[in-house]
Write a protein that holds these residues in place. Structure first.
Motif, PDB file in Angstrom:
ATOM      1  N   LEU A 153       0.636   6.224   6.453  1.00 16.95           N
ATOM      2  CA  LEU A 153       0.929   4.866   5.995  1.00 16.95           C
ATOM      3  C   LEU A 153       2.319   4.416   6.443  1.00 16.95           C
ATOM      4  CD1 LEU A 153      -0.497   4.627   2.357  1.00 16.95           C
ATOM      5  CD2 LEU A 153      -1.086   3.178   4.309  1.00 16.95           C
ATOM      6  N   GLU A 154       3.281   5.324   6.360  1.00 15.75           N
ATOM      7  CA  GLU A 154       4.644   4.990   6.767  1.00 15.75           C
ATOM      8  C   GLU A 154       4.706   4.698   8.259  1.00 15.75           C
ATOM      9  OE1 GLU A 154       9.186   6.536   5.918  1.00 15.75           O
ATOM     10  OE2 GLU A 154       7.553   8.005   5.933  1.00 15.75           O
ATOM     11  N   MET A 155       3.964   5.455   9.052  1.00 18.20           N
ATOM     12  CA  MET A 155       3.925   5.218  10.498  1.00 18.20           C
ATOM     13  C   MET A 155       3.319   3.855  10.811  1.00 18.20           C
ATOM     14  SD  MET A 155       2.807   8.955  12.016  1.00 18.20           S
ATOM     15  CE  MET A 155       2.486   8.240  13.617  1.00 18.20           C
ATOM     16  N   GLN A 156       2.248   3.505  10.103  1.00 18.81           N
ATOM     17  CA  GLN A 156       1.618   2.210  10.315  1.00 18.81           C
ATOM     18  C   GLN A 156       2.566   1.067   9.941  1.00 18.81           C
ATOM     19  OE1 GLN A 156      -2.192   2.014   8.317  1.00 18.81           O
ATOM     20  NE2 GLN A 156      -2.866   3.966   9.154  1.00 18.81           N
ATOM     21  N   GLU A 163       0.826  -1.204   0.000  1.00 16.74           N
ATOM     22  CA  GLU A 163       0.000   0.000   0.000  1.00 16.74           C
ATOM     23  C   GLU A 163       0.864   1.259   0.000  1.00 16.74           C
ATOM     24  OE1 GLU A 163      -3.824   1.843   2.489  1.00 16.74           O
ATOM     25  OE2 GLU A 163      -2.898  -0.053   3.102  1.00 16.74           O
ATOM     26  N   PHE A 164       1.955   1.218   0.775  1.00 19.07           N
ATOM     27  CA  PHE A 164       2.850   2.373   0.844  1.00 19.07           C
ATOM     28  C   PHE A 164       3.553   2.610  -0.493  1.00 19.07           C
ATOM     29  CE2 PHE A 164       7.111   4.123   1.802  1.00 19.07           C
ATOM     30  CZ  PHE A 164       6.728   5.346   2.356  1.00 19.07           C
ATOM     31  N   GLU A 165       4.029   1.535  -1.114  1.00 29.94           N
ATOM     32  CA  GLU A 165       4.716   1.678  -2.401  1.00 29.94           C
ATOM     33  C   GLU A 165       3.758   2.185  -3.483  1.00 29.94           C
ATOM     34  OE1 GLU A 165       6.331  -2.182  -3.032  1.00 29.94           O
ATOM     35  OE2 GLU A 165       8.084  -1.848  -1.728  1.00 29.94           O
ATOM     36  N   LEU A 166       2.515   1.709  -3.453  1.00 31.50           N
ATOM     37  CA  LEU A 166       1.523   2.197  -4.416  1.00 31.50           C
ATOM     38  C   LEU A 166       1.225   3.668  -4.178  1.00 31.50           C
ATOM     39  CD1 LEU A 166      -0.525   1.652  -6.675  1.00 31.50           C
ATOM     40  CD2 LEU A 166      -2.166   0.968  -4.902  1.00 31.50           C
ATOM     41  N   ALA A 167       1.124   4.052  -2.922  1.00 30.02           N
ATOM     42  CA  ALA A 167       0.845   5.449  -2.591  1.00 30.02           C
ATOM     43  C   ALA A 167       1.982   6.359  -3.053  1.00 30.02           C
ATOM     44  CB  ALA A 167       0.637   5.593  -1.087  1.00 30.02           C
ATOM     45  N   GLN A 168       3.222   5.889  -2.898  1.00 27.77           N
ATOM     46  CA  GLN A 168       4.367   6.672  -3.364  1.00 27.77           C
ATOM     47  C   GLN A 168       4.312   6.898  -4.875  1.00 27.77           C
ATOM     48  OE1 GLN A 168       7.712   4.357  -1.697  1.00 27.77           O
ATOM     49  NE2 GLN A 168       8.392   6.256  -0.695  1.00 27.77           N
ATOM     50  N   ASP A 174       0.444  13.974   4.048  1.00 28.98           N
ATOM     51  CA  ASP A 174      -0.069  13.519   5.346  1.00 28.98           C
ATOM     52  C   ASP A 174      -0.505  12.054   5.293  1.00 28.98           C
ATOM     53  OD1 ASP A 174       0.409  15.972   6.463  1.00 28.98           O
ATOM     54  OD2 ASP A 174      -1.658  16.693   6.262  1.00 28.98           O
ATOM     55  N   SER A 175      -1.196  11.684   4.219  1.00 28.14           N
ATOM     56  CA  SER A 175      -1.649  10.298   4.070  1.00 28.14           C
ATOM     57  C   SER A 175      -0.454   9.362   3.917  1.00 28.14           C
ATOM     58  CB  SER A 175      -2.577  10.165   2.865  1.00 28.14           C
ATOM     59  OG  SER A 175      -3.735  10.944   3.031  1.00 28.14           O
TER      60      SER A 175
END
Length: 394
Positions: free
Chosen positions: A172-175, A155-160, A167-168
């Motif tokens: 995700l990175e914190m999670q 999910e993080f790689e897709l978001a990047q 902020d989002s």
């Protein structure tokens, strides 16, 4: 040794959970140490029979029709056929503290407790078998965290790559970091350090177990297999989960530490938060039709008339911790707790019927026909409903 002058069933459970050792050696060495530890600890030794068992600390009582079961310290479980029969100490394969019990029918009941223990009886409570413990829980924690890390990484790689707002992306990175840290910090003893606080089956096959540090297990095959779902519910901080209940429409409700509340209407497929607006611990939740009542620290109590959508604080008039409650009838709720608290709520007002000379903490209460049965730090007590207004239980 930690000495406590007053102890409720949640702090008693946490006391043991927090006092267990955490090993930092290699996985193989830690496994050997854990195995040696478990071989000689309460998970492997049957509860001792005791002639004075009725004076032990008991934390919860449940009943099916006339049959009653009490559970408590050192794996001690008592069962009796009806209110007039004698208590019989059950054969229990562990000496860990048992914190909660629930009947499925007149023969089958489940119980949970410290060190990740889940017990089952199929003969009405006389003989129990261990179906799960903290060693197995460690494996479930590891599998669940590995799945979380994999999903969050994708999910993080897709978001990047899609360029979502900063902020989002940070969230995700914190999670992901949190899940990765928990996985790295996991030891073979992690499951042993978790105490379970409640159990609920809404059918023979579907059940939930909840406990410390956000622990939450689910079974869909009558307890043959369990899945860890604590990371799939709205409890990112991992607050302790203390109590759960179900209404007539199969909605399941959970309350816990820091005013946490959540509910599901589809057997755990989806969960929603209950906005109770409270930062203290909630120890229990009761249902009456579409109405919900949750209670906890320092006499705090909250009501919802719309299945948990909105909540109102109720002024109980007391500051005693409220540990348990049961319905005297369709309208009156008997609440019990610290310092011998006995409080009757009729939907509008509270009547404190505690006796001044009875200050022993009451850990749970059950109404069986006309009888009021309580458990506590000195065993059990009983009285009739008619004697409640005459100064409380004997």
């Amino acid at each position: 040794m930690i000495k406590m002058s007053s102890m409720d069933k949640k702090s008693l459970a946490l006391l043991c959970a927090l006092s267990l050792p955490v090993h930092s050696a290699s996985e193989e060495q830690a496994l050997n140490k854990a195995t040696n530890y478990v071989d000689n600890n309460v998970l492997q030794v049957a509860a001792e029979m005791n002639n004075l068992v009725e004076k032990s600390v008991f934390l919860e009582i449940d009943h099916f029709q006339q049959r009653q079961i009490m559970v408590g310290e050192y794996g001690r479980i008592l069962v009796r056929e009806n209110f007039d029969s004698a208590w019989v100490q059950a054969n229990v394969p562990v000496q860990t503290t048992i914190t909660a019990v629930e009947f499925i029918d007149d023969k089958v009941a489940w119980a949970v407790g410290h060190q990740g223990v889940i017990l089952k009886t199929i003969d009405g409570g006389y003989n129990w078998s261990k179906v799960f413990d903290g060693i197995q829980l460690t494996g479930l924690l590891k599998t669940s965290l590995e799945v979380q890390v994999t999903l969050l990484t994708a999910e993080f790689e897709l978001a990047q790559s899609t360029g979502i707002d900063e902020d989002s992306l940070d969230e995700l990175e914190m999670q992901l970091d949190d899940a990765s840290y928990k996985l790295e910090d996991l030891t073979v003893n992690s499951g042993i350090e978790i105490a379970f606080f409640d159990v609920l089956f809404n059918a023979a096959n579907y059940g939930l177990v909840i406990g410390a540090y956000g622990a939450m297990l689910e079974t869909k095959d009558g307890g043959e297999n369990w899945q860890y779902i604590g990371y799939q519910v709205p409890n990112p901080e991992g607050f302790h989960l203390n109590s759960l209940t179900i209404d007539d429409n199969n909605n399941i409700y959970i309350v816990g530490e820091a005013g946490l509340g959540m509910a599901t209407s589809d057997q755990g497929q989806n969960w929603r938060s209950l906005n109770i607006d409270y930062i203290g611990s909630l120890f229990g939740i009761e249902v009456n039709g579409t109405s919900l009542y949750s209670y906890g620290l320092r006499g705090n109590m909250f009501a919802s008339q719309d299945q948990g959508a909105t909540w109102q604080h109720l002024d109980t008039g007391v500051t005693n911790h409220i540990f348990s409650a049961d319905w005297l009838n369709n309208q009156e709720l008997l609440l019990v707790g610290a310092g011998g608290l006995k409080l009757v709520y009729n939907g509008n007002t509270f009547e404190n019927i505690s006796k001044n000379n009875q200050r022993i903490d009451i850990t749970s209460v059950k109404i069986v026909d006309d009888n009021v049965i309580t458990t506590g730090l000195r065993g059990w007590q009983a009285s009739s409903k008619s004697k409640l207004g005459q100064g409380g239980l004997k």
